[in-house]
Design an enzyme around this catalytic site. Structure first.
Site, PDB file in Angstrom:
ATOM      1  CG  ASP A 286      54.209  38.257  63.849  1.00 29.02           C
ATOM      2  OD1 ASP A 286      53.509  38.716  64.649  1.00 29.02           O
ATOM      3  OD2 ASP A 286      55.236  39.068  63.694  1.00 29.02           O
TER       4      ASP A 286
ATOM      5  CB  SER B  54      58.710  45.406  63.910  1.00 31.20           C
ATOM      6  OG  SER B  54      57.357  45.757  63.968  1.00 31.20           O
ATOM      7  CG  MET B  55      57.795  51.559  61.784  1.00 34.84           C
ATOM      8  SD  MET B  55      55.371  51.008  60.855  1.00 34.84           S
ATOM      9  CE  MET B  55      55.498  51.238  63.110  1.00 34.84           C
TER      10      MET B  55
ATOM     11  CG  HIS C 264      56.179  41.355  66.490  1.00 31.04           C
ATOM     12  ND1 HIS C 264      55.874  41.408  64.915  1.00 31.04           N
ATOM     13  CD2 HIS C 264      56.594  42.351  66.254  1.00 31.04           C
ATOM     14  CE1 HIS C 264      56.145  42.613  64.810  1.00 31.04           C
ATOM     15  NE2 HIS C 264      56.243  43.087  64.959  1.00 31.04           N
TER      16      HIS C 264
END
Length: 467
Positions: free
Chosen positions: A229, A183-184, A260
């Site tokens: 996601d 993710s980030m 996700h």
């Protein structure tokens, strides 16, 4: 040939309030779920004999099979050690093979996602990759709300710590390094790859990357997305992939039914059997693993697969047999030291930001960075022309952790050795007496870390002391 999709980055600074509220909420829920997941995967495996091909000194482990690449527990026994805070990131854990008979190993730094902890989200990846012949450093971020650019900076700091100061640095080949994240954190890995082209591979797992321009990424790149996601949608991930240069070796795959968090707190068979060969090929130059990706050997659980097959790693150069050599020193510019006792901020010409000690830390080994100038004690430096030291807080010195290109610049208790001595030069550069290399900023962003690099006099190496 990929279709290129250009996504201009937002404003220079990366703040949590730029994340859409709906995305923030979903990321936070995911992180909470990840913290609750059981992650007790510190299984030690018994090492089997392995053969290194004469034409590839970096090859590690026995010949891979369709079964072996799916194994979460590979052939190398492994263990782990904790990492303290104050290294440019918020500590973490190193996982490494216990075998010392095969030389050094390639390494991977991994970052968790937004609001998440590595220990809850991705800790299973440490013993998994270590058991297949990698050293892994999983980081906790300075703030769980750190954006992708800050996470990229911390991943690079983690690799520098791992190769230069960690207790297992003698087990790591500093020339065979990779980054990854979720993710980030996946966006952070892409950001790191955009800034350090010497990396051998980057794997972004459902990467959220609002600040990076991938048009400049030359590091072999894998992008993994999940079919279900709704946080980082497959179309978003595919657009990231398509924005890579057509000359960059790359793989894109979409996991069937994956949301996700399909890899949060637990291994995923599709990720395991594709990420491992990708890292083996580009970090270890191990072409024995190309059979699993070119073409994709097992497409079960995969909705979409794209690649630049045949995925050619860089040809190997055998490591020196007489030990590492020290690169020849560069010629420093003419020095014109300011008056002894000059005190003020060290301001970058390119960025107009100040050299800063993160969080006003006084810990030895804290790596310095660029940050908006504010005139506090952690940005106030005094130059002593008799000792050539740059002091902060009165008793801490600017210190180089090594003498090569990319060596970390940090603070350390003053001790009068040459790695703490600096020349203030007439062209605005600051060069190390020990290394003859210059202070160099990776970028102009807040959080961009300072390193040593060959002096070239460009604006990212020019600084002025402002009273």
């Amino acid at each position: 040939m990929r279709v290129h999709a250009h996504h201009p980055p937002p404003s220079e600074e990366a703040h949590a309030d730029r994340v859409p509220a709906s995305v923030r909420g979903r990321l936070f829920k995911l992180a909470t779920a990840g913290i609750a997941a059981a992650v007790g995967l510190f299984t030690m495996t018994v090492a089997t004999s392995s053969a290194s091909a004469a034409d590839n000194p970096y090859q590690r482990g026995p010949d891979p099979t369709r079964t072996s690449v799916t194994a979460v527990n590979g052939p190398f026994a492994n263990t782990s050690v904790s990492v303290p805070t104050g290294q440019g990131f918020n500590g973490g854990r190193i996982y490494y093979p216990t075998d010392t008979s095969q030389g050094t190993f390639g390494a991977v730094a991994i970052s968790p996602g937004y609001t998440a902890l590595f220990s809850a989200e991705l800790a299973w990846m440490g013993p998994w990759l270590a058991s297949h012949g990698f050293v892994v450093i999983g980081i906790e971020t300075n703030s769980t709300n750190d954006f992708d650019t800050a996470r990229g900076t911390q991943l690079l700091a983690a690799l520098d710590y791992l190769t230069q100061r960690s207790s297992v640095r003698d087990r790591v080949d500093p020339n065979r390094l990779a980054v990854s994240g979720h993710s980030m954190g996946g966006g952070g890995a892409l950001s790191a790859a955009a800034r350090r082209s010497s990396l051998k591979a980057v794997v972004g797992i459902t990467p959220y990357s609002p600040s990076s321009n991938l048009a400049n990424v030359r590091v072999p790149t894998m992008v993994v997305s999940g079919q279900a996601d709704t946080v980082v949608t497959p179309s978003y991930a595919l657009n990231l992939y398509n924005s890579l240069p057509s000359t960059t070796e790359s793989v894109y795959l979409e996991v069937a039914g994956g949301d996700h968090g399909f890899m949060v707190g637990r291994s995923n068979p599709v990720l395991v059997r594709t990420m491992l060969p990708f890292l083996k090929m580009f970090v270890d130059n191990d072409t024995r693993y190309s059979q699993f990706l070119c073409p994709l050997m097992d497409n079960s659980g995969v909705v979409t697969y794209r690649s630049t097959c045949p995925l050619l790693p860089t040809p190997t150069t055998p490591p020196p047999t007489t030990g590492p050599t020290t690169p020849p020193p560069t010629t420093p510019p003419t020095t014109t030291p300011p008056p002894s006792g000059s005190t003020g901020q060290i301001v970058g010409t390119q960025s107009n930001r100040c050299i800063d000690v993160p969080n006003s830390s006084r810990n030895n080994g804290t790596r310095v960075q660029l940050y908006d100038c504010h005139g506090q004690a952690n940005q106030t430096w005094t130059y002593d022309s008799s000792t050539k030291q740059l002091r902060v807080y009165g008793d801490m010195c600017l210190d180089a952790s090594g003498s090569g290109n990319g060596a970390a610049v940090q603070i350390y208790s003053c001790h009068n050795q040459t790695n703490q001595q600096w020349n203030i030069n007439s062209n605005g550069t600051i060069s190390g007496v020990q290394s003859n290399r210059c202070l160099d900023a990776w970028s102009t962003n807040n959080g961009a870390q300072i390193q040593l690099y060959d002096c070239h006099g460009q604006t990212n190496q020019q600084f002025r002391i402002r009273a």
